[in-house]
Design a protein around this motif. Structure first.
Motif, PDB file in Angstrom:
ATOM      1  N   ALA A   1       0.844  -1.194   0.000  1.00  0.00           N
ATOM      2  CA  ALA A   1       0.000   0.000   0.000  1.00  0.00           C
ATOM      3  C   ALA A   1       0.881   1.247   0.000  1.00  0.00           C
ATOM      4  CB  ALA A   1      -0.900  -0.004   1.230  1.00  0.00           C
ATOM      5  N   PRO A   2       0.494   2.288  -0.734  1.00  0.00           N
ATOM      6  CA  PRO A   2       1.345   3.476  -0.861  1.00  0.00           C
ATOM      7  C   PRO A   2       1.603   4.189   0.458  1.00  0.00           C
ATOM      8  CG  PRO A   2      -0.825   3.849  -1.829  1.00  0.00           C
ATOM      9  CD  PRO A   2      -0.735   2.384  -1.540  1.00  0.00           C
ATOM     10  N   GLU A   3       0.691   4.033   1.439  1.00  0.00           N
ATOM     11  CA  GLU A   3       0.857   4.745   2.705  1.00  0.00           C
ATOM     12  C   GLU A   3       1.646   3.943   3.745  1.00  0.00           C
ATOM     13  OE1 GLU A   3      -2.976   2.374   3.040  1.00  0.00           O
ATOM     14  OE2 GLU A   3      -1.888   3.530   1.510  1.00  0.00           O
TER      15      GLU A   3
ATOM     16  N   ASP B   1       9.600   1.579   7.779  1.00  0.00           N
ATOM     17  CA  ASP B   1      10.315   1.209   9.006  1.00  0.00           C
ATOM     18  C   ASP B   1       9.469   0.251   9.847  1.00  0.00           C
ATOM     19  OD1 ASP B   1      12.573   2.729   8.424  1.00  0.00           O
ATOM     20  OD2 ASP B   1      11.728   4.533   9.339  1.00  0.00           O
ATOM     21  N   ILE B   2       8.170   0.530   9.934  1.00  0.00           N
ATOM     22  CA  ILE B   2       7.284  -0.367  10.670  1.00  0.00           C
ATOM     23  C   ILE B   2       7.135  -1.685   9.930  1.00  0.00           C
ATOM     24  CG2 ILE B   2       4.905  -0.697  11.468  1.00  0.00           C
ATOM     25  CD1 ILE B   2       4.804   2.277  12.089  1.00  0.00           C
ATOM     26  N   ALA B   3       7.086  -1.639   8.610  1.00  0.00           N
ATOM     27  CA  ALA B   3       6.985  -2.868   7.820  1.00  0.00           C
ATOM     28  C   ALA B   3       8.191  -3.771   8.064  1.00  0.00           C
ATOM     29  CB  ALA B   3       6.870  -2.520   6.338  1.00  0.00           C
ATOM     30  N   ILE B   4       9.376  -3.179   8.121  1.00  0.00           N
ATOM     31  CA  ILE B   4      10.578  -3.964   8.400  1.00  0.00           C
ATOM     32  C   ILE B   4      10.462  -4.642   9.759  1.00  0.00           C
ATOM     33  CG2 ILE B   4      13.049  -3.761   8.939  1.00  0.00           C
ATOM     34  CD1 ILE B   4      13.176  -1.567   6.762  1.00  0.00           C
ATOM     35  N   ALA B   5       9.989  -3.899  10.758  1.00  0.00           N
ATOM     36  CA  ALA B   5       9.831  -4.473  12.093  1.00  0.00           C
ATOM     37  C   ALA B   5       8.794  -5.600  12.092  1.00  0.00           C
ATOM     38  CB  ALA B   5       9.433  -3.386  13.084  1.00  0.00           C
ATOM     39  N   LEU B   6       7.686  -5.412  11.378  1.00  0.00           N
ATOM     40  CA  LEU B   6       6.645  -6.436  11.324  1.00  0.00           C
ATOM     41  C   LEU B   6       7.151  -7.738  10.705  1.00  0.00           C
ATOM     42  CD1 LEU B   6       3.555  -4.329  10.154  1.00  0.00           C
ATOM     43  CD2 LEU B   6       3.862  -5.424  12.389  1.00  0.00           C
TER      44      LEU B   6
ATOM     45  N   LEU C   1       2.223  -9.506   5.166  1.00  0.00           N
ATOM     46  CA  LEU C   1       1.804  -8.972   3.866  1.00  0.00           C
ATOM     47  C   LEU C   1       0.294  -8.807   3.770  1.00  0.00           C
ATOM     48  CD1 LEU C   1       4.194 -10.745   1.317  1.00  0.00           C
ATOM     49  CD2 LEU C   1       4.317  -8.421   2.277  1.00  0.00           C
ATOM     50  N   ARG C   2      -0.469  -9.581   4.531  1.00  0.00           N
ATOM     51  CA  ARG C   2      -1.926  -9.389   4.518  1.00  0.00           C
ATOM     52  C   ARG C   2      -2.276  -7.986   5.016  1.00  0.00           C
ATOM     53  NH1 ARG C   2      -2.626 -15.035   5.597  1.00  0.00           N
ATOM     54  NH2 ARG C   2      -2.434 -14.747   7.843  1.00  0.00           N
ATOM     55  N   GLY C   3      -1.468  -7.444   5.911  1.00  0.00           N
ATOM     56  CA  GLY C   3      -1.744  -6.104   6.412  1.00  0.00           C
ATOM     57  C   GLY C   3      -1.033  -5.002   5.642  1.00  0.00           C
ATOM     58  N   LEU C   4      -0.076  -5.355   4.813  1.00  0.00           N
ATOM     59  CA  LEU C   4       0.739  -4.346   4.125  1.00  0.00           C
ATOM     60  C   LEU C   4       0.352  -4.155   2.665  1.00  0.00           C
ATOM     61  CD1 LEU C   4       4.235  -5.399   5.536  1.00  0.00           C
ATOM     62  CD2 LEU C   4       2.912  -3.359   6.190  1.00  0.00           C
ATOM     63  N   ARG C   5      -0.361  -5.133   2.101  1.00  0.00           N
ATOM     64  CA  ARG C   5      -0.739  -5.004   0.699  1.00  0.00           C
ATOM     65  C   ARG C   5      -1.851  -3.993   0.506  1.00  0.00           C
ATOM     66  NH1 ARG C   5      -0.217 -11.317   0.066  1.00  0.00           N
ATOM     67  NH2 ARG C   5       1.678 -11.501  -1.179  1.00  0.00           N
ATOM     68  N   PRO C   6      -1.997  -3.502  -0.708  1.00  0.00           N
ATOM     69  CA  PRO C   6      -3.080  -2.537  -0.988  1.00  0.00           C
ATOM     70  C   PRO C   6      -4.441  -3.144  -0.666  1.00  0.00           C
ATOM     71  CG  PRO C   6      -1.530  -2.612  -2.819  1.00  0.00           C
ATOM     72  CD  PRO C   6      -1.163  -3.735  -1.907  1.00  0.00           C
TER      73      PRO C   6
END
Length: 206
Positions: free
Chosen positions: A161-163, A167-172, A201-206
């Protein structure tokens, strides 16, 4: 016959210093695995490496600093000119690439050769702010930059997702593995790594 020169020979000194450095780093890594970080001493490293302890103190301020360099040295190429450019796999399939990387991380953390030295370094970092800063500068920040570059590529391709805060994604994505390894809170397996990637990725994808 020309007189012998009394001037130093830098090339020989450089080779000797490099040989001593390598011997010290190998000794530190091996001893940390054999006896653990708590029992590791500069004197023991010096004895194993065949150098004086003042040689070690001239180059490193603590046994933790030696161990950090020992772990970094494991990734040093024999020939820097032929070393591939650092980076995470980028096949265009983010999920497959992340699973490959996390499975490799699991294999490294599960390797008994690395377990004790890594735990020792982690303990030292918790109690030594200077070592923590050095670790962040020389290892954590460069590695996080590689992770960020791969996620930026995925975001540009519309796979994140563009937003998304990278940094949080790396931690997740990476923290669950380190937490499970550090706390011994459950089996650290390739299957666990795959589930972490899928869930993140379920929470990070568009």
């Amino acid at each position: 016959m020309p007189p012998k020169s009394s001037s130093p020979r830098p090339a020989d000194v450089t080779r000797r210093n490099e040989a001593s450095r390598r011997a010290i780093l190998t000794a530190a890594f091996d001893l940390a695995g054999e006896i653990g970080f708590d029992k590791l001493t500069i004197e023991a490293i010096a004895a194993r490496a065949g150098v004086g302890k003042q040689t070690i103190y001239r180059w490193w301020p603590s046994k933790g600093a030696v161990l950090l360099d020992a772990l970094l040295a494991l990734s040093e190429p024999d020939n820097a000119a032929e070393a591939p450019e650092a980076g995470l796999p980028d096949t265009g399939d983010l999920e497959a690439d992340l699973k490959l990387v996390l499975r490799a991380t699991v294999a490294e953390l599960a390797d008994p050769r690395f377990d004790r030295p890594l735990r020792g370094l982690t303990s030292a970092i918790m109690h030594d702010t200077d070592l923590a800063a050095t670790y962040a500068e020389r290892l954590q920040s460069p590695v996080d930059a590689l992770k960020r570059r791969r996620l930026e590529s995925a975001r540009a391709a519309g796979q994140l997702a563009p937003e998304v805060d990278l940094d949080i994604a790396i931690a997740l994505i990476w923290s669950p593995l380190m937490d499970r390894w550090l706390l011994r809170s459950g089996p650290l397996t390739p299957e666990f790594a795959d589930r972490v990637v899928e869930t993140a990725l379920r929470g990070l994808r568009p």
